[in-house]
Write an enzyme that holds these catalytic residues in place. Structure first.
Site, PDB file in Angstrom:
ATOM      1  N   HIS A 171      -4.887  -3.382  -8.436  1.00  0.00           N
ATOM      2  CA  HIS A 171      -3.942  -3.588  -7.164  1.00  0.00           C
ATOM      3  C   HIS A 171      -4.021  -2.505  -6.332  1.00  0.00           C
ATOM      4  O   HIS A 171      -3.406  -1.214  -6.815  1.00  0.00           O
ATOM      5  CB  HIS A 171      -2.479  -4.164  -7.694  1.00  0.00           C
ATOM      6  CG  HIS A 171      -1.777  -4.655  -6.397  1.00  0.00           C
ATOM      7  ND1 HIS A 171      -1.930  -5.754  -6.016  1.00  0.00           N
ATOM      8  CD2 HIS A 171      -0.642  -4.096  -5.967  1.00  0.00           C
ATOM      9  CE1 HIS A 171      -0.887  -6.001  -5.230  1.00  0.00           C
ATOM     10  NE2 HIS A 171      -0.306  -4.970  -4.883  1.00  0.00           N
ATOM     11  N   ASP A 184      -2.031  -0.688  -2.896  1.00  0.00           N
ATOM     12  CA  ASP A 184      -1.054  -0.923  -2.168  1.00  0.00           C
ATOM     13  C   ASP A 184      -1.312  -0.265  -0.595  1.00  0.00           C
ATOM     14  O   ASP A 184      -1.039   1.310  -0.877  1.00  0.00           O
ATOM     15  CB  ASP A 184       0.389  -0.711  -2.568  1.00  0.00           C
ATOM     16  CG  ASP A 184       0.800  -1.488  -3.639  1.00  0.00           C
ATOM     17  OD1 ASP A 184       0.546  -2.917  -3.265  1.00  0.00           O
ATOM     18  OD2 ASP A 184       1.178  -1.293  -4.784  1.00  0.00           O
ATOM     19  N   MET A 186       0.359   1.106   2.754  1.00  0.00           N
ATOM     20  CA  MET A 186       1.822   1.160   3.528  1.00  0.00           C
ATOM     21  C   MET A 186       1.511   2.051   4.545  1.00  0.00           C
ATOM     22  O   MET A 186       0.784   3.029   4.607  1.00  0.00           O
ATOM     23  CB  MET A 186       2.848   1.705   2.487  1.00  0.00           C
ATOM     24  CG  MET A 186       2.997   0.961   1.496  1.00  0.00           C
ATOM     25  SD  MET A 186       4.240   1.780   0.251  1.00  0.00           S
ATOM     26  CE  MET A 186       4.276   0.897  -1.242  1.00  0.00           C
ATOM     27  N   MET A 237       0.494  -3.731   3.375  1.00  0.00           N
ATOM     28  CA  MET A 237       1.997  -3.673   3.931  1.00  0.00           C
ATOM     29  C   MET A 237       1.822  -2.983   5.220  1.00  0.00           C
ATOM     30  O   MET A 237       2.352  -1.937   5.324  1.00  0.00           O
ATOM     31  CB  MET A 237       2.993  -2.939   3.042  1.00  0.00           C
ATOM     32  CG  MET A 237       3.266  -3.955   1.622  1.00  0.00           C
ATOM     33  SD  MET A 237       3.661  -3.129   0.176  1.00  0.00           S
ATOM     34  CE  MET A 237       2.194  -2.587  -0.710  1.00  0.00           C
ATOM     35  N   GLY A 286       7.594  -1.243  -0.355  1.00  0.00           N
ATOM     36  CA  GLY A 286       7.843  -0.024  -0.154  1.00  0.00           C
ATOM     37  C   GLY A 286       7.556   1.131  -1.030  1.00  0.00           C
ATOM     38  O   GLY A 286       7.148   2.077  -0.867  1.00  0.00           O
ATOM     39  N   GLY A 333       7.189   1.901  -5.669  1.00  0.00           N
ATOM     40  CA  GLY A 333       7.253   1.384  -6.918  1.00  0.00           C
ATOM     41  C   GLY A 333       8.400   1.711  -7.815  1.00  0.00           C
ATOM     42  O   GLY A 333       9.172   2.471  -7.255  1.00  0.00           O
ATOM     43  N   GLY A 348       5.967  -6.278  -8.281  1.00  0.00           N
ATOM     44  CA  GLY A 348       7.249  -5.672  -8.345  1.00  0.00           C
ATOM     45  C   GLY A 348       8.230  -5.694  -9.484  1.00  0.00           C
ATOM     46  O   GLY A 348       8.728  -6.825  -9.651  1.00  0.00           O
TER      47      GLY A 348
HETATM   48  C1  DX5 Z   1       5.737  -2.338  -3.701  1.00  0.00           C
HETATM   49  C2  DX5 Z   1       4.238  -2.429  -4.198  1.00  0.00           C
HETATM   50  C3  DX5 Z   1       4.118  -2.783  -5.503  1.00  0.00           C
HETATM   51  C4  DX5 Z   1       4.370  -1.841  -6.538  1.00  0.00           C
HETATM   52  C5  DX5 Z   1       4.859  -2.228  -8.007  1.00  0.00           C
HETATM   53  O1  DX5 Z   1       5.796  -2.064  -2.550  1.00  0.00           O
HETATM   54  O2  DX5 Z   1       3.745  -3.639  -3.500  1.00  0.00           O
HETATM   55  O3  DX5 Z   1       2.757  -3.228  -5.827  1.00  0.00           O
HETATM   56  O4  DX5 Z   1       3.183  -0.577  -6.753  1.00  0.00           O
HETATM   57  O5  DX5 Z   1       5.071  -1.073  -8.635  1.00  0.00           O
HETATM   58  P1  DX5 Z   1       6.058  -1.297  -9.713  1.00  0.00           P
HETATM   59  O6  DX5 Z   1       5.161  -2.158 -11.065  1.00  0.00           O
HETATM   60  O7  DX5 Z   1       6.115  -0.117 -10.454  1.00  0.00           O
HETATM   61  O8  DX5 Z   1       7.235  -2.080  -9.441  1.00  0.00           O
HETATM   62 ZN    ZN Z   2       1.542  -4.527  -4.278  1.00  0.00          ZN
END
Ligand code: DX5
Ligand code: ZN
Length: 215
Positions: free
Chosen positions: A32, A34, A36, A67, A141, A143, A175
């Site tokens: 995955h 991400d 941003m 995002m 936004g 982790g 999340g």
């Molecule tokens: C949040 C991200 C998530 C994040 C998940 O904006 O989209 O993918 O990396 O992270 P964890 O598992 O630490 O909540």
């Molecule tokens: Zn994500």
């Protein structure tokens, strides 16, 4: 068995090669990623050059979560960088159906992410056009945030709508996924679990992935 999608966001950015090696050895099926932009969400992560390098180093499916505002501008670029699944936010797409068909026309699976305060009903009429619905279980936004409990009800409602329409859409949870809530999420109807902190901050990430997958 759940599909596990470890999130690169929680990896050690000085050693991305090591993160890829670990993942390649693991039981995770997806990676995955991400992206941003500091505009759709109040944080900036990484972009195309990092994904290009990850693509070369991983054998897993690259699950790219955008995002960003105006994601339709970058569909071809993310395909070229190596995305297999491209997920855009419902809240960022004024013409969602058109954006999804552009993603599919590039040969990628099309995902739609919905924020915690967006009702799953908004996807009812177009569910057959969506390969993956990414249900955000934290506000996007960052982790390491706490899982929002209301997610279970959203997953159950979404599963119901997918089954009613005879769609093959996968439900992904993003999340705050942990070894404590993973089982309940799968029981509620989730197919894919994203896990950043739980996997990358674990003493034994391979074991953590195997544990999450076992539910
Ligand atoms: C949040 C991200 C998530 C994040 C998940 O904006 O989209 O993918 O990396 O992270 P964890 O598992 O630490 O909540
Ligand atoms: Zn994500």
């Amino acid at each position: 068995m759940a599909i596990i999608a470890p999130s690169l966001l929680a990896a050690d950015f000085l050693h991305l090669g090591k993160a890829c090696d670990m993942l390649n050895e693991s039981e995770a099926a997806w990676f995955h990623l991400d992206v941003m932009d500091g505009s759709f969400v109040p944080n900036i992560s990484f972009g195309l050059p990092i994904i290009e390098q990850i693509r070369k180093a991983t054998t897993k499916i690259c699950d790219v979560h955008l995002m960003i505002v105006q994601p339709e501008k970058y569909i071809e670029a993310f395909k070229k960088a190596g995305a297999d699944i491209l997920t855009v936010h419902y809240e960022a797409c004024p013409n969602l159906l058109e954006t999804l068909s552009q993603i599919k026309a590039q040969g990628m699976k099309a995902g739609v992410a919905i924020n915690p305060d967006t009702d799953v009903q908004v996807l009812n009429d177009i569910i057959t056009e969506i390969d993956v619905v990414c249900v955000m279980s934290v506000f996007p936004g960052f982790g390491g945030q706490k899982f929002i409990e209301h997610t279970y009800e959203k997953v159950a409602a979404l599963k119901n709508s997918i089954q009613l329409k005879g769609a093959h859409t996968l439900i992904e949870i993003d999340g705050g996924v942990t070894e404590q809530n993973a089982h309940a999420l799968i029981l509620a109807g989730a197919d894919v679990l994203v896990a950043g902190t739980t996997v990358f901050k674990a003493p034994d990430p391979l074991k953590s992935i195997a544990q999450l997958r076992s539910f």
